[in-house]
Design a protein around this motif. Structure first.
Motif, short mmCIF file in Angstrom:
data_model
loop_
_atom_site.label_atom_id
_atom_site.label_comp_id
_atom_site.label_asym_id
_atom_site.label_seq_id
_atom_site.Cartn_x
_atom_site.Cartn_y
_atom_site.Cartn_z
N UNK A 161 49.02 44.27 43.01
CA UNK A 161 47.62 43.74 41.97
C UNK A 161 46.69 43.55 42.24
N UNK A 162 46.47 41.89 42.00
CA UNK A 162 45.92 41.13 42.21
C UNK A 162 45.06 40.74 43.63
N UNK A 208 44.20 43.58 45.33
CA UNK A 208 43.40 45.28 44.96
C UNK A 208 42.30 44.58 44.69
N UNK A 209 42.13 43.91 42.93
CA UNK A 209 41.50 43.48 41.99
C UNK A 209 40.34 42.41 42.97
N UNK A 258 38.25 45.06 45.32
CA UNK A 258 37.76 45.95 44.21
C UNK A 258 36.44 45.38 43.78
#
Lengths: 530, 113
Positions: free
Chosen positions: B83-84, B86-87, B90
């Protein structure tokens, strides 16, 4: 019942009641404060779009870490050992998927509910009706689970009557949602998430201390106390039916992406950037929480299983296996921790039912009333309808909670996940990722998914055999998610492929603009005006 | 709004962005789903399935903690790490590029009106 209910001692109840009253007091003040800030529909449904990523992440974690998942996850480990962790792993797994596949596109396409996003290029009236149906069924199933849980918890802990407890919870949630809308619901959620994370941390630390200051100690004590010994820490052996396990896992993995009260939270932040950031905080908190349930779950085997003070006259766990985590609080931290955790669990239920009621009320007022029944209705009128819907939903859920008193809490919640995974998720996913989806296809798929899910539940072992007293189930599996999800995807895809109407051609052509909007946020709500 | 969409559609950088971001999210989703399915299949078919046989073995001599527990913990951490990852991309690289594309498209659409 009454005697055993207060067997924990008057002290526990006093602590629990005092803490609980403090929580209710604080939330009422917040509701009063929020009510003065709730004027427009945007305030009511999306807290004005002014929630930060961190706040929203905490609130999402609050929405997701329901009492049913805290009590239910520990109960599953208590009953099934390692296999019970599927709830934790599957439940967490949904979050990265929501982020990678849905969150930013949803935020860029929608306004207040996920129905906004799916009806953008499809025919608004039928699609909104479908989305509202999917939302309401999931919300009501989830609500029943939470309300029954609340009633049972209060019955066991405070010795209050089940019906009184259910009515109390219902009244408070109607109050929060009616007056405070999304602003109050968000803050109630944030406070509750902080309380639950604190409480679970303390319980886990106490368990580790009691079993000799190491994680190994927790698992060693659990193995020593479990009748199956080391097998309790290995997969398999307890959940025997592979199809059911896979179906359960599917429901957990994809259900998260179809729960309307969770999806709605993405509209409370200003843009896609903050939407992503909220998923980061949410998954960090939820991940941490589920890591704790490893310790808490096996802690229940280590410290609660087989101890006489937690058993009833028949030798079963007092209050059912759902109470394992609550008993653990007492075993690990004494009366004070028991009181604290009881109050936290109750606060948790209260917060989650508020989120659910708000999303149900939005489905009725925003998706059905203002977009289908009475288009162009004024803001004040729509907010008023939301408030009436919240009251209506409150009354219906109190009635259903009284009716379904004996139902297993975690199971009801899993059914909500099943509906989310087999109606809302396929609709949302296909509309965003597949140019070919048309209104006709979406309707066929959605109706097929919903009827398969509901039909299999009714004809399955839980309702057909246990509730309706038939000999054997017509549908043999306990969890229908994979079948219903497959039916929904197949129906949508086939229905769209065979759709040759002029409307279908227009809808396919509209995909390009929708796609660019979903990727860039150009033209999305909140991008302009605020 | 249609003008801006048309400009964006013409911009090769947009197709570059959607390809890169799409690939990242599909790769990460596959990792997550594979991990979860590994866990689910281990639970559903153990002990017949060889790929999960070691899950039930203790991590050390005379210990109770099994590999399954350790893997479960690590999966939890892995999900948050993904998650980290990707963020960071992004919200950094991809959003910066997106903002430039949108600004250029808005200007171009305005000029043509």
């Amino acid at each position: 019942m009454q005697a055993s209910a207060v067997a924990g001692g008057g002290g526990a109840s006093t602590v629990a009641i005092a803490l609980f009253l403090a929580f209710v007091g604080a939330t009422l003040v917040i509701t009063w404060w929020a009510a003065r800030r709730t004027r427009t529909t945007k305030d009511f449904y999306a807290a004005g779009g002014n929630i930060t990523g961190f706040q929203n992440g905490l609130a999402i974690a609050g929405d997701f870490m329901s009492a049913a998942s805290f009590l239910g996850a520990s109960a599953l480990v208590f009953s099934f050992g390692f296999d019970g962790l599927i709830y934790a792993v599957g439940g967490l797994c949904g979050w990265p998927l929501v982020l990678f596949l849905l969150a930013e596109r949803l935020k860029n396409l929608g306004k207040y509910t996920f129905a906004d996003a799916v009806s953008l290029r499809l025919a608004a009236v039928p699609i909104r009706c479908l989305a509202a149906c999917g939302s309401l069924v999931a919300v009501v199933l989830y609500l029943i689970g939470q309300m029954v849980g609340a009633g049972k918890l209060v019955e066991v802990l405070f010795g209050l009557d089940y019906a009184i407890a259910v009515c109390g919870v219902g009244a408070l949630m109607m109050f929060y949602v009616c007056f405070g809308g999304m602003i109050a619901t968000t803050w109630v959620q944030i406070i509750k998430a902080a309380l639950l994370l604190t409480g679970a941390t303390i319980v886990a630390i106490c368990v580790v201390i009691q079993t000799g200051w190491s994680f190994e100690g927790v698992f060693a004590t659990a193995v020593a106390h479990h009748p199956n010994g080391l097998a309790a820490l290995s997969p398999g052996g307890m959940l025997h039916d592979p199809i059911s396990v896979i179906s359960l896992g599917t429901a957990l993995m994809f259900g998260t992406a179809g729960l309307p009260h969770i999806l709605m939270r993405f509209f409370t932040v200003p843009d896609a950037r903050e939407a992503r950031r909220s998923v980061f905080y949410a998954s960090a908190f939820i991940g941490y929480f589920y890591a704790l349930t490893f310790i808490i779950g096996f802690g229940t085997i280590a410290l609660v299983a087989g101890r006489a003070e937690f058993l009833d006259a028949q030798g079963n766990l007092r209050g059912g296996t759902n109470m394992a985590a609550i008993h653990l609080a007492q075993a690990a931290g004494g009366e004070l921790l028991l009181g604290f955790m009881s109050a936290v669990c109750f606060a948790t239920i209260l917060a989650v039912v508020s989120g659910l009621t708000l999303s149900g009320a939005s489905a009725i007022s925003h998706d059905l009333y203002s977009s289908v029944l009475k288009r162009g209705a004024g803001e004040a009128q729509v907010v008023a309808i939301s408030r009436y819907s919240a009251i209506g939903l409150g009354i219906v859920s109190i009635w259903l909670a009284l009716l379904f008193e004996e139902q297993n809490v975690a199971y009801m919640v899993l059914l909500a996940f099943t509906v989310g995974a087999s109606v809302n998720f396929p609709l949302l996913f296909l509309v965003m990722y597949w140019r070919g989806l048309t209104t006709t296809g979406a309707l066929i798929g959605g109706i097929l998914g919903l009827t398969t899910a509901v039909g299999c539940i009714l004809l399955g072992p839980t309702v057909w055999v246990e509730v309706l007293d038939n000999e054997r189930p017509i549908f043999p599996y306990k969890y229908p998610a994979i079948f219903a999800m497959a039916a929904s995807f197949a129906g949508s895809i086939l229905g769209s492929l065979f759709d040759r109407s002029a409307r279908a051609t227009r809808e396919r052509a509209a995909f390009t603009d929708q796609y660019i909007r979903s990727q860039t946020g150009v033209g999305s709500e909140g991008a302009s005006g605020h | 709004m249609e003008h801006i969409y048309r400009e964006i559609r013409r911009d090769p950088r947009f197709h570059d962005l959607e390809r890169k971001r799409g690939r990242l999210s599909w790769i990460l989703s596959t990792i997550v789903i594979a991990n979860c399915l590994w866990y689910i299949f281990a639970t559903a078919f153990f002990p017949e399935a060889g790929f999960a046989a070691f899950w039930g073995k203790p991590i050390g001599e005379g210990m109770a903690t099994t590999w399954g527990i350790v893997i479960g913990f690590l999966q939890t951490i892995l999900f948050v790490v993904l998650v980290v990852w990707y963020i960071r991309r992004a919200n950094g690289e991809f959003d910066t590029l997106k903002d430039i594309i949108v600004a250029d498209a808005t200007r171009a659409a305005g000029d043509k009106k």
